[in-house]
Scaffold this motif. Structure first.
Motif, PDB file in Angstrom:
ATOM      1  N   LEU A   1      97.305  41.124  58.624  1.00 43.81           N
ATOM      2  CA  LEU A   1      96.947  39.970  59.446  1.00 43.81           C
ATOM      3  C   LEU A   1      96.988  38.636  58.716  1.00 43.81           C
ATOM      4  CD1 LEU A   1      93.931  41.462  61.454  1.00 43.81           C
ATOM      5  CD2 LEU A   1      96.368  41.480  62.031  1.00 43.81           C
ATOM      6  N   ALA A   2      97.249  38.632  57.426  1.00 44.85           N
ATOM      7  CA  ALA A   2      97.259  37.379  56.671  1.00 44.85           C
ATOM      8  C   ALA A   2      98.417  36.478  57.095  1.00 44.85           C
ATOM      9  CB  ALA A   2      97.355  37.667  55.181  1.00 44.85           C
ATOM     10  N   HIS A   3      98.164  35.180  57.090  1.00 48.08           N
ATOM     11  CA  HIS A   3      99.231  34.202  57.319  1.00 48.08           C
ATOM     12  C   HIS A   3      99.931  33.967  55.982  1.00 48.08           C
ATOM     13  CE1 HIS A   3      97.741  33.177  61.347  1.00 48.08           C
ATOM     14  NE2 HIS A   3      96.529  33.226  60.822  1.00 48.08           N
ATOM     15  N   LEU A   4     101.230  34.223  55.913  1.00 45.08           N
ATOM     16  CA  LEU A   4     101.972  34.028  54.673  1.00 45.08           C
ATOM     17  C   LEU A   4     102.749  32.726  54.743  1.00 45.08           C
ATOM     18  CD1 LEU A   4     103.240  37.571  53.667  1.00 45.08           C
ATOM     19  CD2 LEU A   4     101.052  36.462  53.271  1.00 45.08           C
TER      20      LEU A   4
ATOM     21  N   ALA B   1      99.547  19.069  52.905  1.00 43.98           N
ATOM     22  CA  ALA B   1      99.292  20.491  52.651  1.00 43.98           C
ATOM     23  C   ALA B   1      97.998  20.985  53.290  1.00 43.98           C
ATOM     24  CB  ALA B   1      99.266  20.756  51.145  1.00 43.98           C
ATOM     25  N   VAL B   2      96.920  20.226  53.126  1.00 43.92           N
ATOM     26  CA  VAL B   2      95.620  20.678  53.627  1.00 43.92           C
ATOM     27  C   VAL B   2      95.635  20.805  55.145  1.00 43.92           C
ATOM     28  CG1 VAL B   2      93.162  20.132  53.825  1.00 43.92           C
ATOM     29  CG2 VAL B   2      94.369  19.723  51.658  1.00 43.92           C
ATOM     30  N   SER B   3      96.121  19.784  55.824  1.00 44.50           N
ATOM     31  CA  SER B   3      96.165  19.825  57.290  1.00 44.50           C
ATOM     32  C   SER B   3      97.121  20.908  57.767  1.00 44.50           C
ATOM     33  CB  SER B   3      96.567  18.458  57.853  1.00 44.50           C
ATOM     34  OG  SER B   3      97.853  18.074  57.397  1.00 44.50           O
ATOM     35  N   ALA B   4      98.240  21.073  57.054  1.00 44.46           N
ATOM     36  CA  ALA B   4      99.225  22.084  57.455  1.00 44.46           C
ATOM     37  C   ALA B   4      98.640  23.495  57.357  1.00 44.46           C
ATOM     38  CB  ALA B   4     100.478  21.975  56.598  1.00 44.46           C
ATOM     39  N   LEU B   5      97.953  23.777  56.257  1.00 41.91           N
ATOM     40  CA  LEU B   5      97.385  25.118  56.082  1.00 41.91           C
ATOM     41  C   LEU B   5      96.230  25.357  57.049  1.00 41.91           C
ATOM     42  CD1 LEU B   5      97.705  27.719  54.530  1.00 41.91           C
ATOM     43  CD2 LEU B   5      96.089  26.873  52.837  1.00 41.91           C
ATOM     44  N   ARG B   6      95.445  24.324  57.298  1.00 45.98           N
ATOM     45  CA  ARG B   6      94.361  24.463  58.269  1.00 45.98           C
ATOM     46  C   ARG B   6      94.932  24.799  59.648  1.00 45.98           C
ATOM     47  NH1 ARG B   6      91.889  19.989  57.405  1.00 45.98           N
ATOM     48  NH2 ARG B   6      90.259  20.840  56.054  1.00 45.98           N
TER      49      ARG B   6
ATOM     50  N   ARG C   1      92.766  35.006  54.515  1.00 42.01           N
ATOM     51  CA  ARG C   1      93.279  34.544  55.804  1.00 42.01           C
ATOM     52  C   ARG C   1      94.668  33.952  55.645  1.00 42.01           C
ATOM     53  NH1 ARG C   1      89.098  30.892  58.864  1.00 42.01           N
ATOM     54  NH2 ARG C   1      90.558  31.363  60.551  1.00 42.01           N
ATOM     55  N   ALA C   2      94.921  33.347  54.485  1.00 42.19           N
ATOM     56  CA  ALA C   2      96.248  32.794  54.214  1.00 42.19           C
ATOM     57  C   ALA C   2      96.611  33.049  52.754  1.00 42.19           C
ATOM     58  CB  ALA C   2      96.296  31.295  54.513  1.00 42.19           C
ATOM     59  N   ILE C   3      97.867  33.348  52.525  1.00 34.07           N
ATOM     60  CA  ILE C   3      98.384  33.527  51.169  1.00 34.07           C
ATOM     61  C   ILE C   3      99.584  32.607  51.016  1.00 34.07           C
ATOM     62  CG2 ILE C   3      99.440  35.132  49.535  1.00 34.07           C
ATOM     63  CD1 ILE C   3      97.862  37.377  50.854  1.00 34.07           C
ATOM     64  N   VAL C   4      99.449  31.649  50.102  1.00 39.71           N
ATOM     65  CA  VAL C   4     100.506  30.657  49.868  1.00 39.71           C
ATOM     66  C   VAL C   4     101.285  31.080  48.629  1.00 39.71           C
ATOM     67  CG1 VAL C   4     101.040  28.241  49.443  1.00 39.71           C
ATOM     68  CG2 VAL C   4      99.077  28.853  50.887  1.00 39.71           C
TER      69      VAL C   4
ATOM     70  N   ASP D   1      86.051  41.623  51.349  1.00 39.53           N
ATOM     71  CA  ASP D   1      85.371  40.423  51.817  1.00 39.53           C
ATOM     72  C   ASP D   1      86.407  39.384  52.226  1.00 39.53           C
ATOM     73  OD1 ASP D   1      86.066  40.274  49.052  1.00 39.53           O
ATOM     74  OD2 ASP D   1      84.947  38.393  48.915  1.00 39.53           O
ATOM     75  N   GLU D   2      86.084  38.613  53.260  1.00 34.25           N
ATOM     76  CA  GLU D   2      87.037  37.623  53.763  1.00 34.25           C
ATOM     77  C   GLU D   2      87.025  36.380  52.886  1.00 34.25           C
ATOM     78  OE1 GLU D   2      87.988  35.161  57.880  1.00 34.25           O
ATOM     79  OE2 GLU D   2      87.075  37.167  57.969  1.00 34.25           O
ATOM     80  N   TRP D   3      88.210  35.834  52.643  1.00 34.02           N
ATOM     81  CA  TRP D   3      88.370  34.675  51.773  1.00 34.02           C
ATOM     82  C   TRP D   3      89.383  33.739  52.426  1.00 34.02           C
ATOM     83  CZ3 TRP D   3      84.868  34.542  48.123  1.00 34.02           C
ATOM     84  CH2 TRP D   3      84.985  33.662  47.054  1.00 34.02           C
ATOM     85  N   PRO D   4      89.178  32.434  52.311  1.00 37.79           N
ATOM     86  CA  PRO D   4      90.088  31.509  52.997  1.00 37.79           C
ATOM     87  C   PRO D   4      91.551  31.634  52.580  1.00 37.79           C
ATOM     88  CG  PRO D   4      88.104  30.380  52.306  1.00 37.79           C
ATOM     89  CD  PRO D   4      88.075  31.732  51.653  1.00 37.79           C
ATOM     90  N   ALA D   5      91.814  31.555  51.264  1.00 41.36           N
ATOM     91  CA  ALA D   5      93.219  31.514  50.864  1.00 41.36           C
ATOM     92  C   ALA D   5      93.420  31.914  49.413  1.00 41.36           C
ATOM     93  CB  ALA D   5      93.780  30.108  51.082  1.00 41.36           C
ATOM     94  N   MET D   6      94.625  32.353  49.137  1.00 44.06           N
ATOM     95  CA  MET D   6      95.071  32.608  47.779  1.00 44.06           C
ATOM     96  C   MET D   6      96.370  31.839  47.558  1.00 44.06           C
ATOM     97  SD  MET D   6      96.209  36.204  45.913  1.00 44.06           S
ATOM     98  CE  MET D   6      97.888  36.246  46.540  1.00 44.06           C
ATOM     99  N   PHE D   7      96.455  31.129  46.433  1.00 44.21           N
ATOM    100  CA  PHE D   7      97.686  30.466  46.029  1.00 44.21           C
ATOM    101  C   PHE D   7      98.283  31.276  44.882  1.00 44.21           C
ATOM    102  CE2 PHE D   7      96.166  25.918  47.294  1.00 44.21           C
ATOM    103  CZ  PHE D   7      96.111  26.333  48.610  1.00 44.21           C
ATOM    104  N   ALA D   8      99.542  31.664  45.005  1.00 43.13           N
ATOM    105  CA  ALA D   8     100.153  32.518  43.988  1.00 43.13           C
ATOM    106  C   ALA D   8     101.535  32.010  43.605  1.00 43.13           C
ATOM    107  CB  ALA D   8     100.257  33.957  44.492  1.00 43.13           C
ATOM    108  N   LEU D   9     101.792  31.989  42.316  1.00 42.17           N
ATOM    109  CA  LEU D   9     103.107  31.645  41.813  1.00 42.17           C
ATOM    110  C   LEU D   9     103.963  32.905  41.855  1.00 42.17           C
ATOM    111  CD1 LEU D   9     104.296  28.983  40.654  1.00 42.17           C
ATOM    112  CD2 LEU D   9     103.935  29.946  38.370  1.00 42.17           C
ATOM    113  N   VAL D  10     105.132  32.804  42.442  1.00 39.78           N
ATOM    114  CA  VAL D  10     106.018  33.960  42.565  1.00 39.78           C
ATOM    115  C   VAL D  10     106.373  34.480  41.173  1.00 39.78           C
ATOM    116  CG1 VAL D  10     108.333  34.698  43.298  1.00 39.78           C
ATOM    117  CG2 VAL D  10     106.952  33.229  44.775  1.00 39.78           C
ATOM    118  N   PRO D  11     106.311  35.798  40.956  1.00 36.56           N
ATOM    119  CA  PRO D  11     106.627  36.373  39.645  1.00 36.56           C
ATOM    120  C   PRO D  11     107.986  35.910  39.120  1.00 36.56           C
ATOM    121  CG  PRO D  11     105.685  38.043  41.056  1.00 36.56           C
ATOM    122  CD  PRO D  11     105.894  36.826  41.913  1.00 36.56           C
TER     123      PRO D  11
END
Length: 275
Positions: free
Chosen positions: A232-235, A264-269, A204-207, A151-161
């Motif tokens: 296709l995700a924007h990293l 941040a919000v405008s940049a990711l959009r 769609r984006a992974i931060v 399923d499509e989801w706007p974004a995921m925010f992840a802390l680098v391991p």
């Protein structure tokens, strides 16, 4: 087969060149062990993608895999493997067979040769770099098969391991949610678990957030792994690590950076909406 011209419509040359620059930058700037880990990541992520519904007659023979590996290992003809894969595609080999048969088969063979000391570290990094840039070039044609059931989801925010500073990502997630974004946050996960979790949805984006300069190797490896499972995700890279690496996008292979929470919000959009 290897003399057939490239299919311009099937190949994303921009991503192909970006992937090529990333591996070259990694070889220049990262230590030997880190580059080895990147090569292992490519081999492992691709090798275990096994054919499921592909017709047997479309799968490569052992000779085909030998020829592809020889092309990947060639120092004289840098584009030999590209020509081989694109010629197979031009000859009517289905995309699934290209990805799950030829590419995965070559990755398995390279891994075996590496483990058996039949090829050197330099050989395998050269071959893996070529294999990675090929799948990035073919990202638009292989993506439907990879992302079909997600399923499509706007974004995921992840802390680098390995990163322990969680306040920044928690604040950012809260800001985005207050703005109406439905985002997932991943904190405290190891490399394998984080990649597995990211595979559950078509983001769609992974931060990816990192603060310490020590995280550059983990970040680079993570971007590479996610690129394979999310064509296709924007990293996007965020965090204080940006202060230490002005060339971070080329080194890790990301698409964009978020420099501060205010924009941040405008940049990711902008990243997501950019064609």
């Amino acid at each position: 087969m290897v003399k057939a011209p490239m299919d311009e419509e099937a190949f994303d040359r921009s991503e192909y060149r970006k992937a090529d620059r990333q591996f070259r930058a990694a070889e220049r700037e990262l230590p030997h062990d880190a580059v080895s880990a990147l090569a292992r990541e490519v081999v492992r992520r691709l090798a275990f993608r096994m054919p499921r519904t592909v017709n047997k007659e479309d799968l490569p023979t052992a000779t085909d895999i030998d020829l592809l590996c020889a092309a990947l290992l060639s120092e004289k003809r840098d584009s030999a493997a590209d020509q081989f894969i694109l010629a197979a595609r031009r000859d009517g080999v289905p995309v699934d067979a290209i990805y799950l048969g030829y590419v995965a088969g070559a990755a398995r063979r390279l891994g075996q040769m590496w483990d058996n000391d039949e090829i050197s570290f330099i050989d395998v990094t050269l071959a893996c770099g070529k294999l990675y840039r090929i799948i990035r070039g073919l990202r638009h044609v292989i993506a439907p098969g990879i992302l079909a059931e997600r399923d499509e989801w706007p974004a995921m925010f992840a802390l680098v391991p390995g990163e322990t500073h969680t306040l920044g990502i928690e604040i950012a997630t809260d800001v985005f949610r207050r703005e109406g974004w439905d985002v997932d946050m991943m904190v405290g996960l190891g490399h394998e678990m984080l990649v597995d979790q990211s595979d559950q949805r078509n983001y769609r984006a992974i931060v990816l957030v990192a603060n310490s300069d020590d995280m550059i190797e983990s970040l680079t490896r993570l971007v590479l792994a996610i690129r394979i499972s999310h064509p296709l995700a924007h990293l996007v890279v965020a965090g204080n690590i940006l202060d230490h690496h002005p060339d971070i996008l080329e080194l890790v292979g990301a698409d964009a950076m978020i420099k501060d929470i205010e924009t941040a919000v405008s940049a990711l959009r902008h990243v997501i909406e950019d064609p």
